[in-house]
Motif scaffolding. Sequence first.
Motif, PDB file in Angstrom:
ATOM      1  N   GLU A 111      -2.593   3.220   2.902  1.00  0.00           N
ATOM      2  CA  GLU A 111      -1.486   2.490   3.153  1.00  0.00           C
ATOM      3  C   GLU A 111      -0.861   1.807   1.933  1.00  0.00           C
ATOM      4  N   LYS A 112      -1.544   1.217   1.252  1.00  0.00           N
ATOM      5  CA  LYS A 112      -1.292   0.408   0.090  1.00  0.00           C
ATOM      6  C   LYS A 112      -0.819   1.482  -1.040  1.00  0.00           C
ATOM      7  N   ASN A 114       0.766   4.432  -0.595  1.00  0.00           N
ATOM      8  CA  ASN A 114       1.774   5.030  -0.028  1.00  0.00           C
ATOM      9  C   ASN A 114       2.856   3.897  -0.202  1.00  0.00           C
ATOM     10  N   LEU A 115       2.637   2.597   0.049  1.00  0.00           N
ATOM     11  CA  LEU A 115       3.710   1.541  -0.309  1.00  0.00           C
ATOM     12  C   LEU A 115       3.908   1.500  -1.762  1.00  0.00           C
ATOM     13  N   GLN A 116       3.010   1.622  -2.710  1.00  0.00           N
ATOM     14  CA  GLN A 116       3.176   1.573  -4.237  1.00  0.00           C
ATOM     15  C   GLN A 116       4.013   2.789  -4.552  1.00  0.00           C
ATOM     16  N   GLU A 118       6.231   4.627  -2.731  1.00  0.00           N
ATOM     17  CA  GLU A 118       7.619   4.351  -2.244  1.00  0.00           C
ATOM     18  C   GLU A 118       8.270   3.260  -3.279  1.00  0.00           C
ATOM     19  N   GLU A 119       7.484   2.347  -3.690  1.00  0.00           N
ATOM     20  CA  GLU A 119       8.094   1.138  -4.561  1.00  0.00           C
ATOM     21  C   GLU A 119       8.411   1.832  -5.660  1.00  0.00           C
TER      22      GLU A 119
END
Length: 134
Positions: A111-112, A114-116, A118-119
Amino acid sequence: MKKIVTILILVFAFTLTAEAQKKEGKNPVDRMLSKMTTDLNLTTEQQNKIKPLIEEQIADRKAMTDLRKMQGESGVKPTQEDRKKMREDRMAKEASMDAKMASILDAEQLEKYNLQKEELKGRRGQNRKKKDNE
């Protein structure tokens, strides 16, 4: 005369500083791996599995950069079909990397990650907009 000497000294100092920073830079694989280790709390086993993936990814990027440089120097622009194929290849490699990372990381780490990712895509988009406006 003093101004010219001062300017030359400053230019020389900046050149040396820039060269020193280039030489001191870490290997991009190690730099990426250490950032991922701290951000995602990777275990040594995960690090050992991810390192070859990062090496492969960086090698692919370098090959694509070299190809674009060669095309730019020769003046040959890729056709629309070539660009479409390159885009599809890039998307396939990204999907493959995501699948491999999903098999290595646990749910929270994924999850982390994927967030990074996308960021980072968001920041790249902002940089492109800035370049277009200039």
